[in-house]
Design a protein around this motif. Sequence first.
Motif, mmCIF file in Angstrom:
data_model
loop_
_atom_site.group_PDB
_atom_site.id
_atom_site.type_symbol
_atom_site.label_atom_id
_atom_site.label_comp_id
_atom_site.label_asym_id
_atom_site.label_seq_id
_atom_site.Cartn_x
_atom_site.Cartn_y
_atom_site.Cartn_z
ATOM 1 N N LYS A 125 0.844 -1.185 0.000
ATOM 2 C CA LYS A 125 0.000 0.000 0.000
ATOM 3 C C LYS A 125 0.888 1.247 0.000
ATOM 4 N N LEU A 126 0.750 2.063 -1.043
ATOM 5 C CA LEU A 126 1.491 3.309 -1.136
ATOM 6 C C LEU A 126 0.504 4.462 -1.226
ATOM 7 N N ARG A 127 0.684 5.469 -0.391
ATOM 8 C CA ARG A 127 -0.204 6.620 -0.414
ATOM 9 C C ARG A 127 0.300 7.638 -1.438
ATOM 10 N N ILE A 128 -0.597 8.079 -2.315
ATOM 11 C CA ILE A 128 -0.274 9.080 -3.323
ATOM 12 C C ILE A 128 -0.578 10.463 -2.745
ATOM 13 N N ARG A 129 0.294 11.439 -3.033
ATOM 14 C CA ARG A 129 0.250 12.719 -2.324
ATOM 15 C C ARG A 129 -1.106 13.418 -2.405
ATOM 16 N N ASP A 130 -1.627 13.639 -3.614
ATOM 17 C CA ASP A 130 -2.819 14.478 -3.725
ATOM 18 C C ASP A 130 -3.579 14.151 -5.004
ATOM 19 N N THR A 131 -4.609 14.944 -5.257
ATOM 20 C CA THR A 131 -5.456 14.715 -6.429
ATOM 21 C C THR A 131 -4.675 14.851 -7.722
ATOM 22 N N ALA A 132 -3.779 15.829 -7.799
ATOM 23 C CA ALA A 132 -2.994 16.042 -9.016
ATOM 24 C C ALA A 132 -2.110 14.826 -9.310
ATOM 25 N N ALA A 133 -1.464 14.287 -8.277
ATOM 26 C CA ALA A 133 -0.620 13.101 -8.452
ATOM 27 C C ALA A 133 -1.463 11.887 -8.826
ATOM 28 N N HIS A 134 -2.638 11.779 -8.239
ATOM 29 C CA HIS A 134 -3.554 10.684 -8.562
ATOM 30 C C HIS A 134 -3.968 10.752 -10.032
ATOM 31 N N CYS A 135 -4.315 11.945 -10.509
ATOM 32 C CA CYS A 135 -4.706 12.111 -11.916
ATOM 33 C C CYS A 135 -3.554 11.776 -12.853
ATOM 34 N N ARG A 136 -2.357 12.195 -12.486
ATOM 35 C CA ARG A 136 -1.182 11.896 -13.314
ATOM 36 C C ARG A 136 -0.950 10.387 -13.374
ATOM 37 N N LEU A 137 -1.083 9.718 -12.249
ATOM 38 C CA LEU A 137 -0.876 8.273 -12.194
ATOM 39 C C LEU A 137 -1.894 7.530 -13.050
ATOM 40 N N THR A 138 -3.183 7.878 -12.908
ATOM 41 C CA THR A 138 -4.212 7.183 -13.687
ATOM 42 C C THR A 138 -4.050 7.448 -15.190
ATOM 43 N N LYS A 139 -3.565 8.628 -15.537
ATOM 44 C CA LYS A 139 -3.322 8.933 -16.951
ATOM 45 C C LYS A 139 -2.185 8.064 -17.498
ATOM 46 N N LEU A 140 -1.120 7.911 -16.710
ATOM 47 C CA LEU A 140 0.012 7.081 -17.134
ATOM 48 C C LEU A 140 -0.393 5.616 -17.312
ATOM 49 N N LEU A 141 -1.344 5.164 -16.488
ATOM 50 C CA LEU A 141 -1.762 3.769 -16.513
ATOM 51 C C LEU A 141 -2.982 3.511 -17.404
ATOM 52 N N SER A 142 -3.489 4.542 -18.058
ATOM 53 C CA SER A 142 -4.775 4.441 -18.758
ATOM 54 C C SER A 142 -4.830 3.320 -19.796
ATOM 55 N N ALA A 143 -3.710 3.038 -20.451
ATOM 56 C CA ALA A 143 -3.699 1.982 -21.478
ATOM 57 C C ALA A 143 -3.856 0.590 -20.866
ATOM 58 N N PHE A 144 -3.687 0.486 -19.552
ATOM 59 C CA PHE A 144 -3.746 -0.811 -18.870
ATOM 60 C C PHE A 144 -5.002 -0.959 -18.010
ATOM 61 N N HIS A 145 -5.948 -0.039 -18.193
ATOM 62 C CA HIS A 145 -7.153 -0.008 -17.363
ATOM 63 C C HIS A 145 -8.056 -1.205 -17.635
ATOM 64 N N VAL A 146 -8.546 -1.839 -16.572
ATOM 65 C CA VAL A 146 -9.437 -2.999 -16.676
ATOM 66 C C VAL A 146 -10.865 -2.626 -16.299
ATOM 67 N N GLU A 147 -11.026 -1.964 -15.163
ATOM 68 C CA GLU A 147 -12.365 -1.586 -14.716
ATOM 69 C C GLU A 147 -12.274 -0.521 -13.634
ATOM 70 N N VAL A 163 -8.828 -0.315 -11.535
ATOM 71 C CA VAL A 163 -8.030 -1.541 -11.568
ATOM 72 C C VAL A 163 -7.248 -1.598 -12.885
ATOM 73 N N TYR A 164 -5.961 -1.950 -12.765
ATOM 74 C CA TYR A 164 -5.086 -2.018 -13.934
ATOM 75 C C TYR A 164 -4.311 -3.331 -13.943
ATOM 76 N N LYS A 165 -4.014 -3.840 -15.123
ATOM 77 C CA LYS A 165 -3.078 -4.947 -15.299
ATOM 78 C C LYS A 165 -1.818 -4.357 -15.925
ATOM 79 N N TRP A 166 -0.757 -4.271 -15.134
ATOM 80 C CA TRP A 166 0.462 -3.566 -15.554
ATOM 81 C C TRP A 166 1.685 -4.370 -15.138
ATOM 82 N N GLU A 167 2.551 -4.642 -16.091
ATOM 83 C CA GLU A 167 3.802 -5.351 -15.816
ATOM 84 C C GLU A 167 3.563 -6.652 -15.044
ATOM 85 N N GLY A 168 2.486 -7.350 -15.396
ATOM 86 C CA GLY A 168 2.179 -8.618 -14.733
ATOM 87 C C GLY A 168 1.574 -8.467 -13.346
#
Length: 207
Positions: free
Chosen positions: A9-31, A138-143
């Motif tokens: 479990k890693l805590r992400i700093r704030d909303t801006a960091a959360h949005c950046r993270l989900t954008k980076l992972l968007s191609a791996f989004h499952v649900e 939920v994402y499937k990323w790097e296994g």
Amino acid sequence: MHLMGTELKLRIRDTAAHCRLTKLLSAFHVETQHQENFFFDGANNELSSRQVVLFLRFYSDDTPQCFMSLKARAVLDEGVYRVDEEVEESFEPAVGRACIAQPEKLSSVECGILKRLKEEFGVRNFVGLGGFVNVRDVYKWEGLKLEVDKTLFKFGTSHEIECETSDPEGVKKVLEEFLKENGIQYSYSQASKFAVFRSKKLPQLLN
């Protein structure tokens, strides 16, 4: 159903960091899951006094679902969350809603978890503790199966990334490298969502 009890479990700093993270992972989004979590204890603190957490989780997506879950003796250290026991059981959504409105109804519901709490812990009456909403991508990323959470407490919003794994230290290294490379500030989670909810205060970001 018995579930695996080790997560990173890693805590992400704030909303801006959360949005950046989900954008980076968007191609791996499952649900995306919309969860409502409501917690209970015995009227005489029979569960909390034994480090047992009991809650109902509702999934308000296309097909509404509800599960009752029990977690016992959880420990969170340096972002690694381990629980001695975690059990989940399907629960009728309408009955779950009725039990939130009137927690004493739990005493008469036919359920394996509740039966055990009555027999093993001597719980005769239940009380509601309240709850919170969690939006989980939920994402499937790097296994790995990554769960990126936005948790809506009455006193604030928290963001976290979770990964269930048998190798938490190995996954920690991979995720930390990814977050650092992309400039996403984070820290090791120091408290579970339930502990944060009970404290009524968002924890400080340590890193």
